[in-house]
Design a protein around this motif. Structure first.
Motif, PDB file in Angstrom:
ATOM      1  N   ALA A  98      -2.752   6.180  -0.643  1.00 60.02           N
ATOM      2  CA  ALA A  98      -2.059   6.604   0.565  1.00 60.02           C
ATOM      3  C   ALA A  98      -0.649   7.066   0.184  1.00 60.02           C
ATOM      4  O   ALA A  98      -0.228   6.933  -0.968  1.00 60.02           O
ATOM      5  N   TYR A  99       0.048   7.626   1.153  1.00 56.86           N
ATOM      6  CA  TYR A  99       1.450   7.993   0.939  1.00 56.86           C
ATOM      7  C   TYR A  99       2.223   6.740   0.538  1.00 56.86           C
ATOM      8  O   TYR A  99       2.225   5.739   1.256  1.00 56.86           O
ATOM      9  N   TYR A 100       2.879   6.786  -0.629  1.00 60.14           N
ATOM     10  CA  TYR A 100       3.433   5.556  -1.208  1.00 60.14           C
ATOM     11  C   TYR A 100       4.713   5.889  -1.995  1.00 60.14           C
ATOM     12  O   TYR A 100       4.686   5.994  -3.216  1.00 60.14           O
ATOM     13  N   HIS A 114      -4.059  13.882   9.063  1.00 62.93           N
ATOM     14  CA  HIS A 114      -3.182  12.807   8.588  1.00 62.93           C
ATOM     15  C   HIS A 114      -3.595  11.428   9.130  1.00 62.93           C
ATOM     16  O   HIS A 114      -3.389  10.417   8.464  1.00 62.93           O
ATOM     17  N   LYS A 154      -4.517   8.295   6.706  1.00 60.24           N
ATOM     18  CA  LYS A 154      -3.914   6.961   6.826  1.00 60.24           C
ATOM     19  C   LYS A 154      -4.980   5.879   6.925  1.00 60.24           C
ATOM     20  O   LYS A 154      -4.893   4.831   6.275  1.00 60.24           O
ATOM     21  N   ASP A 155      -6.019   6.142   7.725  1.00 64.41           N
ATOM     22  CA  ASP A 155      -7.076   5.146   7.938  1.00 64.41           C
ATOM     23  C   ASP A 155      -7.861   4.861   6.656  1.00 64.41           C
ATOM     24  O   ASP A 155      -8.357   3.742   6.462  1.00 64.41           O
ATOM     25  N   PHE A 163      -6.634   5.354   3.521  1.00 65.16           N
ATOM     26  CA  PHE A 163      -5.697   5.130   2.419  1.00 65.16           C
ATOM     27  C   PHE A 163      -5.750   6.270   1.395  1.00 65.16           C
ATOM     28  O   PHE A 163      -5.780   6.050   0.178  1.00 65.16           O
ATOM     29  N   SER A 174      -4.135  10.565   0.856  1.00 67.88           N
ATOM     30  CA  SER A 174      -2.937  11.355   1.123  1.00 67.88           C
ATOM     31  C   SER A 174      -3.302  12.739   1.632  1.00 67.88           C
ATOM     32  O   SER A 174      -4.370  13.280   1.316  1.00 67.88           O
ATOM     33  N   GLN A 197       1.994  15.160   2.052  1.00 65.73           N
ATOM     34  CA  GLN A 197       2.452  13.891   1.503  1.00 65.73           C
ATOM     35  C   GLN A 197       2.502  13.925  -0.027  1.00 65.73           C
ATOM     36  O   GLN A 197       3.444  13.410  -0.635  1.00 65.73           O
TER      37      GLN A 197
END
Length: 304
Positions: free
Chosen positions: A215-217, A241, A245-246, A248, A250, A254
């Motif tokens: 995910a975006y991290y 998006h 997110k759901d 995990f 990107s 992102q």
């Protein structure tokens, strides 16, 4: 300059398609091959792109989802058929042994080589391999199960001594390595010659960072900062998006934001969802944030 080359063997995501193979890459560092992930069909890709399997040094498995792992048993068996005798190191999370041990118990007792599993730390930045020329680090990503990224980087090389300076100052052979490492030189009559006169700087060390799946991290940024090339998953377009997110994963934007924050030189996006037959939209979205972005594709070779 030594060879530093990345070959994309597969850049698809979990659902098999005819457009992309599951994830796998080869990193060639000074004629040693390091494999990252080993999705289904990887050994066929190795044949297709004429990789020299006898040069395979180690395998790095980012996480234990099938599209990054299911090609491993077949590859291990093929290495045995080819007569490999040197140890093979596999870097993976400790649970990989639940996957490998039944296979090795049934098929591997006649393998002519030894498999050594080195456990990855899913929570911390860690040096996992080092020789006289390179280092490999692992670091945590953010996915549904423990997942690690990897950074391959050269060590800083010695300075280049100028041939004409050796002759001009009658530098003995015994002093050359010291000078390459930065030492000044004192002549027989006591004159001190500074190192910068005697040498030229080496080429800057190169590095490659691999981040899939995640995910975006933004917390990963310190571990990939300044890399010459970043591979970052971009499973979904920005319109997806919520799904990213759901699950995990990107989005393209992102991935590009991470590249921008880390000040990397180039971004390569991959791990494309099977829903996309055309990838121009993904590339355009990433380029809007980080212009020096490319799409991964099977058979692509990138020389650093």
């Amino acid at each position: 300059m030594t060879r530093f080359e990345i070959t994309i063997l597969g850049c698809g995501s979990a659902m098999p398609t005819t457009l992309h193979n599951p994830t796998s890459q080869l990193v060639n560092l000074n004629e040693k091959l390091f494999m990252i992930d080993c999705g289904e069909g990887t050994q066929l890709q190795l044949r297709r792109y004429k990789a020299r399997l006898n040069k395979l040094h180690s395998i790095f498995i980012s996480h234990l989802h099938g599209d990054h792992l299911f090609g491993l048993p077949g590859l291990l068996a093929t290495l045995a058929l080819l007569g490999r005798t040197g140890d093979l190191h596999i870097y993976a999370h400790k649970e990989v042994e639940l996957f490998l041990n039944p296979f090795l118990k049934y098929f591997g007792n006649q393998f002519p080589y030894k498999i050594i599993v080195i456990h990855l730390d899913p929570l911390h930045h860690q040096l996992i391999f080092e020789n006289n020329a390179i280092r490999v680090f692992s670091f945590p990503l953010k996915h549904r199960i423990p997942t690690n990224g990897f950074r391959f980087e050269e060590k800083e090389r010695p300075r280049h001594i100028k041939r004409e300076m050796i002759d001009f100052y009658n530098i003995p052979l015994s002093k050359i390595n010291e000078i390459k490492m930065g030492a000044d030189f004192e002549t027989s009559d006591g004159k001190l010659v500074e190192n910068e006169i005697l040498t030229t700087p080496p080429a800057p060390p190169r590095s490659y960072a691999y981040c899939s799946d995640t995910a975006y991290y933004p917390e990963m940024v310190p571990y990939i900062k300044g890399a010459d090339l970043l591979y970052h998953e971009a499973t979904y377009a920005e319109t997806e998006h919520v799904r990213a997110k759901d699950t995990f994963h990107s989005t393209t934007r992102q991935a590009a934001e991470i590249a921008r924050m880390a000040n990397v030189k180039r971004l390569l996006i991959g791990h494309f969802s099977s829903r996309y037959n055309e990838l121009d939209k993904l590339l355009n979205e990433a380029c809007a944030v980080f212009p020096d972005t490319e799409l991964a594709d099977e058979g692509m070779k990138i020389v650093l």
